[in-house]
Design a protein around this motif. Structure first.
Motif, short mmCIF file in Angstrom:
data_model
loop_
_atom_site.label_atom_id
_atom_site.label_comp_id
_atom_site.label_asym_id
_atom_site.label_seq_id
_atom_site.Cartn_x
_atom_site.Cartn_y
_atom_site.Cartn_z
N GLY A 25 0.78 -1.23 0.00
CA GLY A 25 0.00 0.00 0.00
C GLY A 25 0.80 1.28 0.00
N GLN A 26 2.15 1.20 -0.07
CA GLN A 26 2.95 2.42 -0.13
C GLN A 26 2.87 3.08 -1.49
OE1 GLN A 26 6.93 2.29 1.80
NE2 GLN A 26 6.44 0.17 2.29
N TYR A 27 2.72 2.25 -2.53
CA TYR A 27 2.51 2.75 -3.88
C TYR A 27 1.11 2.36 -4.33
CZ TYR A 27 7.64 3.23 -4.44
OH TYR A 27 8.96 3.58 -4.31
N THR A 28 0.52 3.16 -5.21
CA THR A 28 -0.77 2.82 -5.81
C THR A 28 -0.68 3.02 -7.31
OG1 THR A 28 -1.60 5.08 -5.51
CG2 THR A 28 -2.11 3.48 -3.77
N LEU A 29 -1.62 2.42 -8.02
CA LEU A 29 -1.69 2.55 -9.47
C LEU A 29 -2.80 3.53 -9.83
CD1 LEU A 29 -1.33 -1.19 -10.57
CD2 LEU A 29 0.38 0.61 -10.73
N HIS A 30 -2.50 4.41 -10.77
CA HIS A 30 -3.48 5.33 -11.32
C HIS A 30 -3.38 5.19 -12.83
CE1 HIS A 30 -4.10 7.56 -7.46
NE2 HIS A 30 -2.88 7.09 -7.24
N GLY A 31 -4.27 4.38 -13.42
CA GLY A 31 -4.13 4.05 -14.83
C GLY A 31 -2.85 3.25 -15.00
N GLY A 32 -1.93 3.74 -15.82
CA GLY A 32 -0.65 3.05 -15.99
C GLY A 32 0.47 3.73 -15.24
N VAL A 33 0.13 4.53 -14.23
CA VAL A 33 1.14 5.28 -13.48
C VAL A 33 1.24 4.76 -12.05
CG1 VAL A 33 1.84 7.58 -12.68
CG2 VAL A 33 0.65 7.34 -14.86
N VAL A 34 2.47 4.53 -11.59
CA VAL A 34 2.72 4.13 -10.21
C VAL A 34 3.03 5.40 -9.41
CG1 VAL A 34 4.13 2.74 -8.65
CG2 VAL A 34 3.69 1.93 -10.98
N ARG A 35 2.26 5.63 -8.33
CA ARG A 35 2.44 6.83 -7.51
C ARG A 35 2.65 6.46 -6.05
NH1 ARG A 35 0.73 11.71 -9.86
NH2 ARG A 35 -0.36 11.48 -11.86
N HIS A 36 3.27 7.38 -5.31
CA HIS A 36 3.33 7.24 -3.86
C HIS A 36 1.91 7.39 -3.32
CE1 HIS A 36 7.75 7.36 -3.33
NE2 HIS A 36 7.74 8.16 -4.40
N ALA A 37 1.52 6.53 -2.40
CA ALA A 37 0.15 6.54 -1.87
C ALA A 37 -0.12 7.82 -1.09
CB ALA A 37 -0.08 5.32 -0.99
N LEU A 91 -5.93 -2.39 -12.05
CA LEU A 91 -5.47 -3.50 -12.88
C LEU A 91 -6.63 -4.23 -13.53
CD1 LEU A 91 -2.53 -5.05 -10.81
CD2 LEU A 91 -2.39 -3.91 -13.03
N GLN A 92 -7.70 -4.42 -12.75
CA GLN A 92 -8.88 -5.07 -13.29
C GLN A 92 -9.46 -4.25 -14.43
OE1 GLN A 92 -10.12 -8.01 -12.70
NE2 GLN A 92 -11.87 -7.78 -14.06
N GLY A 93 -9.48 -2.92 -14.25
CA GLY A 93 -9.99 -2.04 -15.29
C GLY A 93 -9.15 -2.10 -16.55
N LEU A 94 -7.82 -2.11 -16.38
CA LEU A 94 -6.93 -2.21 -17.53
C LEU A 94 -7.06 -3.57 -18.21
CD1 LEU A 94 -3.72 -0.48 -16.15
CD2 LEU A 94 -5.24 0.39 -17.93
N GLN A 95 -7.27 -4.60 -17.41
CA GLN A 95 -7.43 -5.95 -17.96
C GLN A 95 -8.68 -6.03 -18.83
OE1 GLN A 95 -8.22 -9.04 -15.07
NE2 GLN A 95 -7.07 -10.53 -16.26
#
Length: 322
Positions: A25-37, A91-95
């Motif tokens: 949970g320190q990083y999260t996904l926003h579309g195809g971008v990895v961000r600090h939570a 990820l489910q959305g991108l899948q």
């Protein structure tokens, strides 16, 4: 493990620290971008961009593999469950979007562009086969727009073939001349769909024609973005993709409002019709993550030329560090 230049092109499985931080949970996904939570010291800042393979099947397998890795990390999770659930949802959305569009790189890769050309050609054949229904659908926007369907299709197919030729030879001047006709085709189709979206009856009675026209709208938007990109105007390519995503969302909202406010008509809708419309609305929602991903990807390639070509050659998800 800080990301250095040496890690820019490493595949995600070779970056366990990134995967662990997504899993805890320190990083999260926003579309195809990895961000600090959110809530962390660098909350919201970009860690890197995920670059999916050019092949649709490889992309699907890579997304599933990444989902498995995150799920396996949940056993040691101490906190940040909301962030992890958000990442899994992305990820489910991108899948789903990948399956819906047959690839996440349709607008930005050469291989994807060829797929779009074939899709539009196939859609033109279907429109010709359903010519009478399509003509009736177009008539709703007014007699001033009632055009000869065969002549329109011949012109549109010629436009696709010309765009493919100019893209292959990177003829920038000629590509720029195609922006206007593609935009006109896109806007005309959108106006037809908007007109029908406001009618509960049209959403059901003309379901096949509307589904066909929306499929065409999506692929025209992808085509327009690719032409803009190859013409050397990536800002407008991004705008085309983001505009397409917004148009799909707005069309869905209008349809839902029309269907939920016309109670008299809603009471006559059969279960099969309801399932068709519900599935159609869901499919529209599902392509939005892929469109947003492609728009972001164009920005990465502008800042770092060659990024898209590198991703297309990979069989794994790459992480390009911010």
């Amino acid at each position: 493990m800080p990301l250095t230049d040496d890690a820019l092109w490493r595949t995600l499985p070779d970056l366990p620290d990134v995967l662990d931080k997504i899993a805890n949970g320190q990083y999260t996904l926003h579309g195809g971008v990895v961000r600090h939570a959110a809530g962390t010291e660098q909350g919201g800042q970009i860690v890197g961009h995920l670059l999916f393979p050019g092949d649709a099947q490889q992309t699907q397998q890579s997304i599933e593999k990444l989902q498995t890795v995150i799920e396996e990390g949940l056993g040691s999770l101490q906190g940040g469950l909301d962030q992890v659930q958000q990442s899994m949802g992305v990820l489910q959305g991108l899948q789903v979007a990948n399956l819906a569009l047959s690839g996440l790189n349709l607008a930005v890769s050469t291989a994807g562009f060829i797929v779009v050309c074939k899709k539009l050609d196939a859609l033109s054949a279907k429109i010709q086969a359903q010519s009478q229904g399509i003509i009736e659908t177009l008539k709703m926007v007014g007699e001033a727009h009632d055009r000869s369907l065969l002549g329109d299709e011949a012109q549109f197919r010629s436009l696709i073939m010309t765009a493919q030729q100019f893209c292959e030879h990177v003829d920038v001047a000629q590509l720029k001349s195609l922006v206007l006709p593609f935009t006109k085709e896109y806007q005309f189709t959108k106006l037809v769909l908007q007109k029908h979206a406001r009618s509960a009856a049209s959403n059901v009675d003309r379901f096949d024609d509307i589904s066909l026209l929306q499929n065409r709208l999506i692929n025209m938007g992808l085509m327009l973005a690719h032409v803009q990109l190859r013409a050397g105007t990536p800002v407008y390519a991004q705008a085309a993709l983001r505009g397409l995503a917004e148009d799909i969302v707005d069309l869905n909202k209008t349809r839902i409002e029309a269907l939920t406010t016309d109670h008299a008509f809603a009471s006559r809708v059969t279960q099969d019709q309801y399932r068709n419309v519900r599935g159609f609305l869901r499919s529209g929602k599902e392509v939005v993550p892929a469109l947003s991903y492609q728009a972001d990807l164009i920005g990465v390639d502008v800042s770092h030329p060659g990024t898209l070509a590198k991703a297309a050659e990979s069989k794994e998800i790459l992480l390009f560090a911010a």
